[in-house]
Motif scaffolding. Structure first.
Motif, short mmCIF file in Angstrom:
data_model
loop_
_atom_site.label_atom_id
_atom_site.label_comp_id
_atom_site.label_asym_id
_atom_site.label_seq_id
_atom_site.Cartn_x
_atom_site.Cartn_y
_atom_site.Cartn_z
N TYR A 51 0.96 -1.28 -0.04
CA TYR A 51 0.03 -0.01 -0.01
C TYR A 51 0.78 1.35 0.13
CZ TYR A 51 -4.30 2.52 0.75
OH TYR A 51 -5.54 3.47 0.87
N ALA A 52 0.44 2.26 -0.69
CA ALA A 52 0.98 3.67 -0.68
C ALA A 52 0.07 4.80 -0.47
CB ALA A 52 1.96 3.73 -1.80
N THR A 53 0.64 5.81 0.01
CA THR A 53 -0.29 7.06 0.25
C THR A 53 0.45 8.36 0.45
OG1 THR A 53 -2.08 7.89 1.66
CG2 THR A 53 -0.48 6.74 2.70
N VAL A 54 -0.15 9.55 0.36
CA VAL A 54 0.56 10.63 0.78
C VAL A 54 -0.16 11.30 1.85
CG1 VAL A 54 1.30 12.91 -0.45
CG2 VAL A 54 1.22 10.70 -1.95
N ARG A 55 0.98 11.78 2.64
CA ARG A 55 0.25 12.63 3.84
C ARG A 55 1.18 14.05 3.95
NH1 ARG A 55 0.20 8.99 8.79
NH2 ARG A 55 -0.82 11.06 9.52
N LYS A 91 8.92 18.19 -9.47
CA LYS A 91 9.89 16.84 -8.79
C LYS A 91 9.34 16.00 -7.86
CE LYS A 91 13.90 20.27 -8.77
NZ LYS A 91 14.86 20.95 -7.98
N ALA A 92 8.15 16.45 -7.26
CA ALA A 92 7.48 15.62 -6.18
C ALA A 92 6.70 14.40 -7.17
CB ALA A 92 6.47 16.22 -5.55
N LEU A 93 6.13 14.84 -8.34
CA LEU A 93 5.72 13.79 -9.18
C LEU A 93 6.53 13.05 -9.70
CD1 LEU A 93 3.02 15.84 -11.18
CD2 LEU A 93 2.49 14.36 -9.53
N GLU A 94 7.81 13.46 -10.10
CA GLU A 94 8.83 12.50 -10.54
C GLU A 94 9.21 11.59 -9.49
OE1 GLU A 94 12.09 14.91 -12.10
OE2 GLU A 94 10.85 15.46 -13.69
N GLN A 95 9.33 11.96 -8.33
CA GLN A 95 9.71 11.10 -7.06
C GLN A 95 8.49 9.86 -6.86
OE1 GLN A 95 10.16 14.40 -3.96
NE2 GLN A 95 12.26 13.09 -3.62
N VAL A 96 7.37 10.29 -6.81
CA VAL A 96 6.26 9.23 -6.79
C VAL A 96 6.47 8.14 -7.93
CG1 VAL A 96 3.66 9.01 -7.07
CG2 VAL A 96 4.62 10.95 -5.75
N LYS A 112 -0.73 10.26 -6.92
CA LYS A 112 -0.73 11.73 -7.49
C LYS A 112 -1.93 12.64 -7.41
CE LYS A 112 2.33 10.02 -11.24
NZ LYS A 112 2.43 9.78 -12.75
N GLN A 113 -3.18 12.17 -7.38
CA GLN A 113 -4.19 12.74 -7.11
C GLN A 113 -4.27 13.45 -5.72
OE1 GLN A 113 -8.07 10.58 -7.75
NE2 GLN A 113 -8.03 11.36 -9.83
N ARG A 114 -3.76 12.70 -4.84
CA ARG A 114 -3.80 13.11 -3.51
C ARG A 114 -2.73 14.22 -3.40
NH1 ARG A 114 -5.83 11.43 1.40
NH2 ARG A 114 -4.54 11.72 3.19
N LEU A 115 -1.54 13.85 -3.90
CA LEU A 115 -0.40 14.91 -3.92
C LEU A 115 -0.82 16.30 -4.42
CD1 LEU A 115 2.59 15.82 -3.54
CD2 LEU A 115 2.82 14.71 -5.65
N THR A 116 -1.56 16.32 -5.71
CA THR A 116 -2.13 17.62 -6.23
C THR A 116 -3.10 18.15 -5.42
OG1 THR A 116 -1.98 16.46 -8.29
CG2 THR A 116 -3.36 18.25 -8.30
#
Length: 320
Positions: A51-55, A91-96, A112-116
């Protein structure tokens, strides 16, 4: 994967403390690691070993990428791999993309949606903070009359104190400009010197070195960017439990250690009291042995008292 299916059957059919049921068909999930906020098989962080997520950090607003794999399932303290994302959105999208290169398409897209979304929320919050700072006021909800009066009184007192502080500051700046404290006193902050220099520039008494100021500003901007980008891409391992639960565990351990210490002290007191009683008993026995056996006293005879009564002779009454 079989264990994931069992977990999902329990969550879906029986009970889950994170599930929030609604009148519609969709159910929501209150787990902080859920990437979509919905309660379904793909979005459940408990029923997926991978699992993966962005917080976002609530204090600093820094974004982190959290990843969970089945290889770390036996270590709950290091279950989640945390990676700091760059402040730059591209750069954050590239890291993901780089970290989730072989992961399911669903998780990559949702991360990516959560990061945006979190990036947009951060930009909006900073914009509102700047607007509040520029206007000098904040939009607050309707207050009770008592609270409103109290706040107005506090504002009046704060304004009066600010006027006094500004008058003192103006007097000190005038003294600095007049040279009452010498050419350059050492205990004056840099902000006050900047105000003095601005006043001299407005009065035409001083000139600004623009080249030097540009170089200083560029150095300050570079240092700020370096501080922001420091630690980007670093890998950390965090626990699956929240901070509140970890704090409660630490508190329980601390209370348990205090109870153990108290029981140890009680045991030590009992042992010391028992030892002192034994010492007193041995001392008494020793003194008895030294003195020897005391001679037995003869039993006293009981005294008897005997009383004798004597009867007087009866008087004869002469009859006349």
């Amino acid at each position: 994967m079989a264990s994931d299916e069992i977990v999902w059957q329990v969550i879906n059919q029986q009970f889950c403390s994170f599930k929030l049921k609604t009148t519609k068909e969709k159910n929501f999930c209150r787990n902080e690691y859920n990437v979509t906020g919905l309660c379904n098989r793909q979005s459940c962080p408990l029923a997926n070993s991978r699992y993966a997520t962005v917080r976002a950090n609530p204090d600093t607003g820094t974004l982190y990428l959290y990843m969970k794999t089945i290889e770390r399932a036996h270590t709950p303290a290091k279950l989640w791999e945390r990676i700091k994302l760059s402040q730059n959105y591209a750069k954050a999208l590239e890291q993901v993309d780089e970290r989730l290169i072989y992961w399911p398409k669903f998780l990559i897209h949702k991360c990516k949606q959560r990061l945006t979304r979190l990036t947009q929320v951060g930009i909006r919050m900073r914009r509102l903070a700047k607007e509040d700072e520029r206007l000098g006021e904040r939009v607050v909800p309707k207050l009770a009359p008592k609270v409103r009066r109290r706040e107005e009184a506090r504002e009046r007192k704060a304004e009066a104190a600010a006027k006094v502080e500004r008058s003192i500051e103006r007097e000190l700046i005038e003294r600095l400009r007049s040279g009452a404290y010498g050419d350059q006193p050492l205990n004056v902050s840099e902000t006050i010197w900047k105000k003095v220099l601005r006043g001299l520039e407005r009065g035409g008494e001083g000139m600004r070195d623009e080249d030097l100021d540009e170089g200083i500003e560029e150095d300050e901007n570079e240092e700020e960017l370096e501080e922001e980008e420091e630690g980007v891409g670093m890998v950390e391992y965090v626990s699956d439990l929240g901070e509140d639960e970890e704090d409660m565990g630490d508190l329980e351990d601390w209370l348990g250690s205090e109870d153990d210490a108290a029981t140890d002290e009680d045991e030590d007191d009992d042992e010391s009291s028992s030892e002192s009683d034994e010492e007193d008993f041995t001392k008494k026995m020793g003194t008895k042995r030294k003195r020897g056996a005391a001679p037995k006293a003869k039993p006293k005879k009981a005294k008897m008292e005997i009383e004798y009564e004597q009867e007087a002779p009866a008087r004869t009454l002469a009859l006349a």
